[in-house]
Design an enzyme around this catalytic site. Structure first.
Site, PDB file in Angstrom:
ATOM      1  N   HIS A   1     -10.506  -3.722  -0.625  1.00  0.00           N
ATOM      2  CA  HIS A   1     -11.384  -3.112   0.374  1.00  0.00           C
ATOM      3  C   HIS A   1     -12.469  -2.296  -0.330  1.00  0.00           C
ATOM      4  CE1 HIS A   1      -8.636  -3.854   3.859  1.00  0.00           C
ATOM      5  NE2 HIS A   1      -7.725  -3.789   2.916  1.00  0.00           N
TER       6      HIS A   1
ATOM      7  N   HIS B   1      -6.903  -9.181  -1.814  1.00  0.00           N
ATOM      8  CA  HIS B   1      -8.240  -8.668  -1.524  1.00  0.00           C
ATOM      9  C   HIS B   1      -8.335  -7.197  -1.889  1.00  0.00           C
ATOM     10  CE1 HIS B   1      -5.832  -7.706   2.047  1.00  0.00           C
ATOM     11  NE2 HIS B   1      -6.656  -6.678   2.221  1.00  0.00           N
TER      12      HIS B   1
ATOM     13  N   TYR C   1       0.292 -10.130   1.014  1.00  0.00           N
ATOM     14  CA  TYR C   1       1.349  -9.447   1.766  1.00  0.00           C
ATOM     15  C   TYR C   1       1.413  -9.990   3.201  1.00  0.00           C
ATOM     16  CZ  TYR C   1      -2.602  -6.546   3.415  1.00  0.00           C
ATOM     17  OH  TYR C   1      -3.787  -6.104   3.936  1.00  0.00           O
TER      18      TYR C   1
ATOM     19  N   TYR D   1       0.835  -1.191   0.000  1.00  0.00           N
ATOM     20  CA  TYR D   1       0.000   0.000   0.000  1.00  0.00           C
ATOM     21  C   TYR D   1       0.879   1.254   0.000  1.00  0.00           C
ATOM     22  CZ  TYR D   1      -3.909  -2.964   1.614  1.00  0.00           C
ATOM     23  OH  TYR D   1      -4.878  -3.925   1.732  1.00  0.00           O
TER      24      TYR D   1
ATOM     25  N   ARG E   1      -1.812 -12.107   4.233  1.00  0.00           N
ATOM     26  CA  ARG E   1      -3.182 -11.801   3.836  1.00  0.00           C
ATOM     27  C   ARG E   1      -3.410 -12.261   2.406  1.00  0.00           C
ATOM     28  NH1 ARG E   1      -6.869  -8.248   5.259  1.00  0.00           N
ATOM     29  NH2 ARG E   1      -8.056 -10.103   4.737  1.00  0.00           N
TER      30      ARG E   1
END
Length: 234
Positions: A159, A157, A144, A105, A154
């Site tokens: 959000h 995905h 990640y 991110y 994780r």
């Protein structure tokens, strides 16, 4: 008591519990007292309204927000926003944010050993049309590490944040990809007690949405309230 109509409450097991020890951070933030059930008042059953004037030209296409194309697998994500009775919910503001193709991110606290992509910001937004439909073009995010437990990763995905016709239809959730081997190991997704509700968070590959020689398509329908509500995930 109130004479105002109420939205149908969620079924037991549709929402993840506030305390889920496998998801380590809930141990510190979960409330120690049971929640208080409040009636729906005017401020809960009405809410903000949106139109497309708030959108920028590239908000629905995360691959066109910079001078160059981002790295990674281009995908199309589409679906419908519907209510508890399967009726379309037009005018819903849908915002997404995600990691890049390497699983990173653009955030000061995300410092794991993966490169940033100067051509990918990882955020977009749309407003659903008259049939409740929405569509994004983006890059498939990477997995990640997240230090919840030993060797924790994780799954890929996206959000999503939705503002429907009332504040009680506010929903923050996550969309997963079919066939990801990390899904059974994810404490966040598995915090949803009902297996059927968990499956509502996994998108379906959709050949009709797929654009030949350009991008794979995924369908992800979102139910804002009721028995078949899409489970909320932070």
């Amino acid at each position: 008591m109130t004479d105002l109509p109420e939205y149908r409450r969620e079924e037991p097991g549709a929402q993840p519990p506030a305390l889920h020890p496998a998801y380590a951070s809930t141990v510190k933030r979960a409330p120690h007292q049971p929640p208080i059930r409040l009636p729906h008042t005017l401020s809960e059953i009405t809410g903000p309204s949106w139109d497309r004037s708030i959108l920028r030209p590239s908000d629905d296409d995360l691959t066109r927000q910079h001078k160059g194309a981002p790295l990674g697998e281009r995908i199309i994500v589409t679906g419908r926003v519907i209510d508890e009775d399967s009726r379309p919910v037009p005018g819903t503001l849908i915002e997404i944010w995600q990691a890049n193709a390497c699983g990173r991110y653009i955030h000061a606290r995300d410092q794991h050993d993966a490169p940033l992509d100067p051509n990918f910001r990882g955020e977009g937004r749309v407003v659903s049309d008259e049939d409740g439909r929405y569509r994004f073009v983006t890059i498939k995010p990477g997995a990640y590490p997240w230090r919840n437990h030993a060797n924790a990763w994780r799954p890929a995905h996206i959000h999503l944040s939705l503002f429907g016709p009332a504040f009680v239809t506010r929903l923050v959730t996550q969309m997963y990809f079919p066939g990801d081997p990390l899904i059974p190991l994810d404490p966040i997704l598995n915090g949803v007690p009902d297996p059927a509700a968990r499956m509502r968070l996994v998108a379906a590959f959709d050949l009709e949405t797929t654009k030949p020689e350009w991008a794979l398509g995924y369908r992800f329908d979102i139910v804002l309230r009721g028995r078949a509500q899409t489970p909320p995930l932070g």
